[in-house]
Motif scaffolding. Structure first.
Motif, short mmCIF file in Angstrom:
data_model
loop_
_atom_site.label_atom_id
_atom_site.label_comp_id
_atom_site.label_asym_id
_atom_site.label_seq_id
_atom_site.Cartn_x
_atom_site.Cartn_y
_atom_site.Cartn_z
N VAL A 715 0.84 -1.19 0.00
CA VAL A 715 0.00 0.00 0.00
C VAL A 715 0.87 1.25 0.00
CG1 VAL A 715 -1.94 -1.14 1.14
CG2 VAL A 715 -0.17 -0.05 2.52
N THR A 716 0.30 2.31 -0.53
CA THR A 716 0.97 3.61 -0.56
C THR A 716 0.42 4.49 0.54
OG1 THR A 716 1.26 3.43 -2.95
CG2 THR A 716 1.47 5.62 -1.98
N MET A 717 1.32 5.02 1.37
CA MET A 717 0.95 5.94 2.43
C MET A 717 1.46 7.33 2.09
SD MET A 717 -0.62 3.94 4.62
CE MET A 717 -0.61 4.86 6.14
N THR A 718 1.09 8.30 2.92
CA THR A 718 1.53 9.67 2.69
C THR A 718 3.05 9.79 2.79
OG1 THR A 718 -0.54 10.45 3.64
CG2 THR A 718 1.23 12.07 3.41
N SER A 719 3.64 9.01 3.69
CA SER A 719 5.08 9.11 3.92
C SER A 719 5.89 8.07 3.17
CB SER A 719 5.36 8.97 5.42
OG SER A 719 4.84 7.75 5.91
N GLY A 720 5.25 7.16 2.44
CA GLY A 720 6.02 6.15 1.72
C GLY A 720 5.18 4.94 1.39
N VAL A 721 5.87 3.80 1.23
CA VAL A 721 5.24 2.55 0.83
C VAL A 721 5.44 1.54 1.95
CG1 VAL A 721 5.11 0.77 -0.95
CG2 VAL A 721 5.79 3.08 -1.56
N GLY A 722 4.42 0.71 2.17
CA GLY A 722 4.51 -0.31 3.21
C GLY A 722 3.81 -1.58 2.80
N LEU A 723 4.06 -2.63 3.56
CA LEU A 723 3.42 -3.93 3.38
C LEU A 723 2.49 -4.17 4.56
CD1 LEU A 723 3.17 -6.69 1.92
CD2 LEU A 723 5.10 -7.48 3.31
N ALA A 724 1.20 -4.28 4.28
CA ALA A 724 0.18 -4.48 5.32
C ALA A 724 -0.27 -5.94 5.30
CB ALA A 724 -1.00 -3.55 5.11
N CYS A 725 -0.34 -6.55 6.49
CA CYS A 725 -0.68 -7.97 6.61
C CYS A 725 -1.76 -8.15 7.67
CB CYS A 725 0.54 -8.81 6.98
SG CYS A 725 1.94 -8.64 5.87
N PHE A 726 -2.67 -9.08 7.42
CA PHE A 726 -3.68 -9.49 8.40
C PHE A 726 -3.53 -10.98 8.63
CE2 PHE A 726 -8.12 -11.07 9.13
CZ PHE A 726 -8.19 -10.65 10.45
N CYS A 727 -3.25 -11.36 9.88
CA CYS A 727 -2.98 -12.75 10.23
C CYS A 727 -4.23 -13.41 10.80
CB CYS A 727 -1.83 -12.85 11.22
SG CYS A 727 -0.26 -12.22 10.58
N ALA A 728 -4.23 -14.74 10.79
CA ALA A 728 -5.36 -15.50 11.30
C ALA A 728 -5.51 -15.37 12.80
CB ALA A 728 -5.22 -16.97 10.91
N ASN A 729 -4.45 -15.01 13.52
CA ASN A 729 -4.56 -14.81 14.96
C ASN A 729 -5.08 -13.43 15.32
OD1 ASN A 729 -2.36 -13.25 14.30
ND2 ASN A 729 -0.88 -14.42 15.50
N GLY A 730 -5.48 -12.65 14.34
CA GLY A 730 -6.07 -11.34 14.59
C GLY A 730 -5.12 -10.18 14.53
N HIS A 731 -3.85 -10.38 14.29
CA HIS A 731 -2.88 -9.30 14.28
C HIS A 731 -2.87 -8.60 12.93
CE1 HIS A 731 -0.48 -9.88 18.09
NE2 HIS A 731 -1.27 -10.94 18.09
#
Length: 915
Positions: A715-731
């Motif tokens: 994903v692209t944010m205002t300050s840069g680029v990041g990797l967003a993850c959603f895990c099965a344990n809710g994190h």
């Protein structure tokens, strides 16, 4: 109370009270309606019943006339009785709105109960009587209706769902004035309808609010933030033409509340795919969802008239048109969808209406024979399409297939072969402005075995290609030339570098489950096994997004499935110095391979010359199935995907603009031994950043060990680029790119429902959403900027409104008491009058029980008396001292008076000069 209300009319309890209300003209008169048919007019001041009204049928509701001289009751036999307040012996009128009136004057046949009635008056015309229910019993299967009776006319309005309640909107809030009704709000089980009473035919108001996120269950969901500015007006313009006609010309009458002042600086679109094959585009830029456009993909197929006519080639028991995967390019407006019946449809956006005589169809025969593994240079791809496929350097050039006959496509041993799952529409297809079918791709049965459901999908408008994969392999289709370019198994994609030992597979295997692609997962797996990889949920009849989160991971050996696809211009080979069109392929066993595409450069050559492919082999391997791939430049900035700007596909030849291919702003090029690109790969367990063209892993991060990643997005944010993850344990975790440093790790929501796993998705600017229930979308943000503006974006539910002026009583009504009489409920029910206990009744005063409490109270009283006595003594002493001082002052005053008199006598007879 009840025995005083009914007196001797009933010897037993009259049953529940179904209605209670004030007389509009006298608040001291209370009308009480019992279910058994008894109505009592109760005087609150005298505390006795003025009148009692009896009817043989049960009562469901009661409504007053505004003058307070009449009221109407609705009954269980479908009748309405009108009563004069001062004539309780019999009703003034009995009508059956939907009953058949016999000619011999007998009582009409009973109807269904009238559940609610409202009686509203007007100054200039006849009153309105609005009711629900009361239909005849011979109307079996008829939908719920609302009846509007105005004078001699009776209108019956059918509703789509059962009526829960309704409310009439009037010009005045005072019940003792002419009501002047103008609309009726009807609450249904799954909708809210407002009917305009002021127009002929009683049309409904156009509802500006989507009360339900869908009409059929959502099977997949995609979220696009920071879209092109022109896409929302384009979708709205074609979607507004789809709206039903016949709405009221007035504005929506429910106007309470205010929108928030704060807005986001970017546009957002949500796309939902549904079980009936429909696709909805929603504008999510504000807090309220707005339907922009609806697309029905089932139009290209023949629908069976009944369940008995259901085709034997179906691979699902119900909802054969359900949407499974979506791939959308907002810039070029190309949409590609994959259905649960192993079909792929490519759509292009057009503002003109067209009629398609024959739907362009391409049938693909995908099968996996893992007996031998051929290298890419040795033989290319095997013949596996219905029409003769090409090799890696010679693609298929035949025309699209005509519609097959399912009755003749059987093999010699009686097994179904070369038969698609759904029958394509044979009649001409009228396509309205919006998304129109460009190409239909169907996977066919192979030697009695049904096709595997599609697990990954990608489309690219700049190349004119669509790629999809499943458990049998990968297929690449040229949707411009309508040809099949590539159809290979996963083992053939590896070539000689295949790291897996594959066993020969029987060509005839058990038919796959119909609820979704399961890949050998056991529904009775233990919690420990569930932590290794996601499992498809067959209990809620949902269609799993058969990506790698719906197939087994590397921890459980199974068939390798193509789980992720990505088109880009990249340096796929170590020897390359200039980025070329490529396709990256990720599998459920953690392998990632690259395929280069030789796309003709000019539009004329693109439509005449074939696209050739070549294989680069495996690039990198990860733990767990591949979920997401992306591309960064040398500075770590996300490279935008390559696309072709949108142009009108149905424009005349002289007006048609030549296609312009959109490349990244700075085409990457590489010098000797210098990396100029990064590839980001995320799997169920870890993430890696690989430099190109050297293919060296420069960063690596293990995301989770005990759980697995369900969804990952770059994903692209205002300050840069990041990797967003959603895990099965809710994190929910975010990692920086390209360094993969952990930025955020929040225990947000444990995986309790497969619906969440199927619909969770991230988007740009720190936004994400998922379905919490079949009708609710939960939107979340991990952006500080959005959190700071959230309070400004929230609206107000209630707005202050000035109370209108009360109706004028008039001189004579005030003089003779004909107007409304108010009653002070505090005087009637308050503590002063109603709260006094009877003198004949003892009043129990609770106290601190026990001897200890009494002793404590007694000692307290003694202490108070002693202190009071001391205070009195002190006061007496002070009073005595005051008396003594007063006496001394009096003595002093007398002495002063005596001396003053003596002085006066001494100088009385002397002259002034003698002093």
């Amino acid at each position: 109370m009840w025995n005083k209300a009914i007196e001797l009319s009933s010897k037993s309890h009259p049953g529940p009270v179904v209605h209670i209300s004030d007389n509009p003209m006298d608040e001291g008169k209370l009308l009480i309606g019992f279910e058994c048919g008894i109505v009592v007019l109760w005087d609150l001041k005298s505390k006795k019943a003025d009148y009692r009204y009896n009817y043989d049928e049960a009562i469901h509701s009661v409504a007053w006339h505004h003058e307070g001289k009449q009221f109407v009751c609705s009954h269980s036999d479908g009748t309405l009785t009108t009563w004069n307040v001062r004539i309780p012996a019999k009703p003034a009128q009995i009508i059956t709105p939907h009953g058949k009136q016999p000619k011999d004057g007998k009582k009409p046949e009973p109807c269904k109960p009238i559940l609610k009635v409202e009686y509203k008056t007007t100054r200039a015309g006849e009153p309105f009587m609005i009711l629900c229910g009361g239909l005849s019993y011979d109307t079996v299967g008829r939908r719920a209706c609302l009846t509007v009776m105005h004078g001699k006319s009776t209108a019956v309005l059918e509703m789509d769902y059962s009526i829960v309640d309704f409310l009439t909107l009037c010009e005045t809030p005072y019940p003792n004035d002419f009501q002047e009704p103008y609309a009726v709000v009807v609450l249904l089980e799954k909708d809210l309808v407002v009917i305009d009473l002021a127009q002929i035919g009683y049309p409904i108001f156009e509802n500006p609010y989507p009360l339900s996120i869908h009409e059929s269950p959502v099977t997949c969901c995609e979220y696009y933030a920071d879209c092109p500015a022109e896409i929302i007006p384009a979708l709205y313009s074609v979607g507004s033409k789809q709206k039903r006609q016949g709405f009221s010309k007035k504005e929506w009458p429910v106007s309470g509340g205010n929108w928030g002042q704060g807005t986001l600086s970017f546009s957002e679109i949500i796309i939902t795919g549904h079980a009936d094959g429909s696709i909805k585009f929603w504008d999510a830029s504000a807090l309220m969802l707005q339907v922009l456009y609806k697309l029905k993909t089932a139009k290209v197929f023949e629908k069976p008239r009944s369940k008995e006519e259901k085709s034997s080639t179906d691979i699902v028991d119900e909802d054969p048109f359900a949407i499974q995967i979506l791939s959308w390019c907002p810039e070029s407006r190309v949409l590609c969808v994959a259905g649960v019946s192993a079909h792929v449809i490519v759509y292009r956006f057009s503002k003109q209406e067209v009629t398609t005589e024959v739907v362009q169809l391409l049938e693909v025969r995908m099968q996996c024979e893992m007996n031998e593994v051929e290298s890419p240079e040795g033989g290319g791809e095997q013949a596996s399409a219905v029409s003769t496929p090409g090799t890696s350097s010679s693609p298929q050039t035949s025309l699209p297939q005509s519609h097959p006959s399912t009755s003749s496509n059987n093999s010699s041993d009686g097994l179904r072969d070369n038969v698609p799952c759904l029958k394509v529409r044979s009649s001409p297809l009228k396509q309205s402005p919006g998304y129109q079918v460009e190409l239909l791709i169907q996977l066919v049965w192979v030697s009695g075995e049904p096709p595997q459901q599609i697990t990954s999908l990608a489309v690219n408008s700049a190349y004119g290609l669509v790629a999809f994969g499943n458990g049998n392999g990968l297929a690449v289709v040229d949707y411009l030339q309508k040809t099949l370019l590539l159809n290979m198994s996963t083992a053939e994609l590896y070539g000689s570098t295949d790291p897996h030992h594959r066993q020969p597979r029987s060509p005839r295997k058990a038919r796959q489950p119909s609820a979704g692609f399961c890949d050998g997962n056991d529904a009775s797996a233990t919690p420990e096994e569930r932590c290794k990889s996601p499992t498809s949920d067959a209990r809620d009849n949902s269609f799993s997004r058969s990506r790698s989160s719906s197939v087994t991971s590397i921890d459980r050996e199974s068939r390798e499935v193509v789980s992720s696809l990505y088109f880009c211009d990249s340096l796929s080979k170590k020897s390359e110095t200039l980025a070329v069109p490529s396709l990256w392929v990720g599998t459920s066993l953690g392998g990632m391979m690259a395929i280069t595409l030789n796309v003709p450069s000019t539009p004329e050559q693109r439509m005449q010359q074939p696209v050739s492919v070549s294989f680069c082999g495996s690039v990198v391997r990860l733990k767990g199935g591949i979920l997401r791939m992306a591309q960064l430049d040398a500075s770590g900035t996300l490279l935008p995907h390559v696309y072709e700007p949108w142009h009108e596909p149905n424009a005349p030849e002289e007006e048609r603009e030549p296609p312009r291919r959109r490349r990244p702003t700075s085409p990457p090029s590489s010098q000797e031994n210098q990396d100029c690109q990064y590839i980001v790969v995320c799997s169920e367990k870890q993430a890696k950043v690989v430099a190109l063209p050297s293919q060296n892993c420069v960063y690596e991060h293990n995301i989770t060990e005990a759980s697995f990643v369900l969804r990952a997005d770059v994903v692209t944010m205002t300050s840069g680029v990041g990797l967003a993850c959603f895990c099965a344990n809710g994190h929910i975790m975010t990692l920086s790119l390209p360094s993969l440093r952990p930025l955020l790790d929040v225990n947000y929501l444990p995986l309790t429902d497969m619906r969440i796993a199927r619909t969770f998705c991230f988007s740009n600017q720190g936004q994400a959403l998922y379905l919490t229930s079949p009708t609710e979308i939960q939107r979340i943000t991990y952006s500080q900027e959005t959190c700071d503006n959230l309070q400004e974006m929230l609206g107000e539910l209630f707005t202050p409104v000035e109370t209108p002026e009360a109706p004028n009583r008039g001189f004579f009504k005030g003089l003779f008491g004909g107007g409304a009489q108010s009653l002070d409920r505090e005087d009637l029910f308050g503590e002063v009058t109603a709260g006094k206990a009877s003198r004949s009744l003892a009043q129990h005063i609770p106290g601190p029980g026990g001897m200890e409490g009494m002793k404590g109270a007694a000692s307290g009283v003694v202490g108070e008396l002693a202190r009071a006595r001391i205070a009195l003594d002190e006061r007496g002493q002070k009073l005595g001292e005051l008396e003594e001082r007063t006496a001394a002052m009096m003595s002093s005053a007398d002495s002063f008076s005596k001396h003053a008199h003596d002085i006066m006598l001494k100088y009385k007879d002397k002259k002034w000069y003698q002093l």
